[in-house]
Design an enzyme around this catalytic site. Structure first.
Site, PDB file in Angstrom:
ATOM      1  N   HIS A 122      49.664  36.224   8.656  1.00 20.81           N
ATOM      2  CA  HIS A 122      49.651  35.305   7.509  1.00 20.81           C
ATOM      3  C   HIS A 122      49.973  33.871   7.909  1.00 20.81           C
ATOM      4  O   HIS A 122      49.962  32.987   7.057  1.00 20.81           O
ATOM      5  CB  HIS A 122      50.664  35.804   6.465  1.00 20.81           C
ATOM      6  CG  HIS A 122      50.499  35.216   5.109  1.00 20.81           C
ATOM      7  ND1 HIS A 122      49.305  35.245   4.410  1.00 20.81           N
ATOM      8  CD2 HIS A 122      51.382  34.574   4.295  1.00 20.81           C
ATOM      9  CE1 HIS A 122      49.458  34.651   3.242  1.00 20.81           C
ATOM     10  NE2 HIS A 122      50.706  34.228   3.144  1.00 20.81           N
TER      11      HIS A 122
ATOM     12  N   SER B 109      48.579  29.957   1.542  1.00 26.41           N
ATOM     13  CA  SER B 109      48.992  31.068   0.690  1.00 26.41           C
ATOM     14  C   SER B 109      49.040  30.626  -0.779  1.00 26.41           C
ATOM     15  O   SER B 109      48.031  30.203  -1.329  1.00 26.41           O
ATOM     16  CB  SER B 109      50.341  31.618   1.170  1.00 26.41           C
ATOM     17  OG  SER B 109      50.608  32.866   0.600  1.00 26.41           O
TER      18      SER B 109
ATOM     19  N   ASP C  80      46.232  39.686   8.538  1.00 23.11           N
ATOM     20  CA  ASP C  80      47.115  39.316   7.430  1.00 23.11           C
ATOM     21  C   ASP C  80      47.473  40.548   6.592  1.00 23.11           C
ATOM     22  O   ASP C  80      46.593  41.210   6.049  1.00 23.11           O
ATOM     23  CB  ASP C  80      46.426  38.261   6.561  1.00 23.11           C
ATOM     24  CG  ASP C  80      47.370  37.581   5.589  1.00 23.11           C
ATOM     25  OD1 ASP C  80      48.405  38.169   5.240  1.00 23.11           O
ATOM     26  OD2 ASP C  80      47.062  36.446   5.186  1.00 23.11           O
TER      27      ASP C  80
END
Length: 260
Positions: free
Chosen positions: A241, A98, A213
């Protein structure tokens, strides 16, 4: 082995270094607003397979120092370089999840891939991060009701079912961060872009992304795959995610195969 590394005057980062005698080194960069402990289910396994696993809490997060400044991608990438220099790391695999993926990309660009032999991007917040609308919502929550913000992060993070106990553990990881650093990264994700950095990534790159996601759309992984030379994209069809947790056995095996 855990210790602190000074990255600038008055700022030390918390570093977890498992199996320092391992023959191949993996450096893990966590996502916002978590800590290196998000990779627990990699650290449970990979060191016992001969890998040296290093987890770094960015400034402002986990157990690292929490200064009021220094939350640009440039400074965060420089912090990683300071750790690399202190530990004299070379020929390592850099793994970023991320926002950690965005920091990894900036590290590759700003520090000319120093010491990195392979790059792994997991649901990376790149080449862009939060939209203005999403950033405004998170920023308002972070400044007024941060637990509510963290609950929204938890609720949107996973595709597969998580137990209430796991949810609480995950929730608390996010609250270890400082409020000001949590807010500062939201602004960085809103304002900074990484398009120019992508052309400077030249090492073999594995892009892993959950197709479900809700935080960073799968289309961004496809864009990274198009823009980064010598990259491969592996969709995780049962993940949101967090494929490093939701499909951890597949992820761990893929990581081992990629490193070789």
């Amino acid at each position: 082995m855990g210790y602190f590394v000074t990255v600038e005057s008055g700022v030390k980062l918390n570093v977890e270094d498992l199996n320092p005698e391992g023959t191949k080194t993996i450096v893990f960069l966590h996502g916002w607003p978590l800590s290196h402990k998000q990779f627990e289910y990699q650290f449970d396994v990979l060191p016992f397979m001969g890998y040296r696993c290093i987890g770094i809490d960015w400034r402002g997060f986990g157990k690292s120092d929490k200064p009021v400044s220094g939350y640009t991608f440039d400074r965060l990438a420089d912090d990683i370089r300071a750790v690399v220099d202190e530990l004299q790391l070379d020929n390592f695999t850099l793994v970023g999840h991320s926002t950690g993926g965005a920091i990894a990309i900036r590290y590759m660009s700003r520090h000319n891939s120093y010491g990195v032999s392979n790059l792994v991007l997991i649901d990376a917040a790149a080449p862009i991060g939060f939209s203005a609308e999403t950033a405004a919502r998170f920023l308002n929550q972070a400044l007024n009701d941060r637990p509510k913000m963290m609950q929204e992060v938890t609720d949107n993070f996973f595709f597969q079912y998580i137990t209430s106990s796991f949810s609480e553990w995950f929730f608390q990881l996010g609250l270890q961060a400082a409020g000001w650093s949590t807010s500062a990264i939201i602004i960085t994700l809103r304002d900074e872009q990484l398009y120019a950095d992508l052309k400077k990534v030249h090492v073999p790159t594995l892009i892993v992304h959950g197709v479900h996601d809700k935080v960073i759309p799968f289309a961004q992984a496809q864009e990274l795959n198009q823009q980064i030379k010598n990259s491969q994209l592996v969709p995780f069809h049962y993940s949101g995610h967090g494929p490093f947790w939701e499909e951890r056995e597949k992820f761990n095996q893929l990581l081992r195969e990629f490193i070789g």
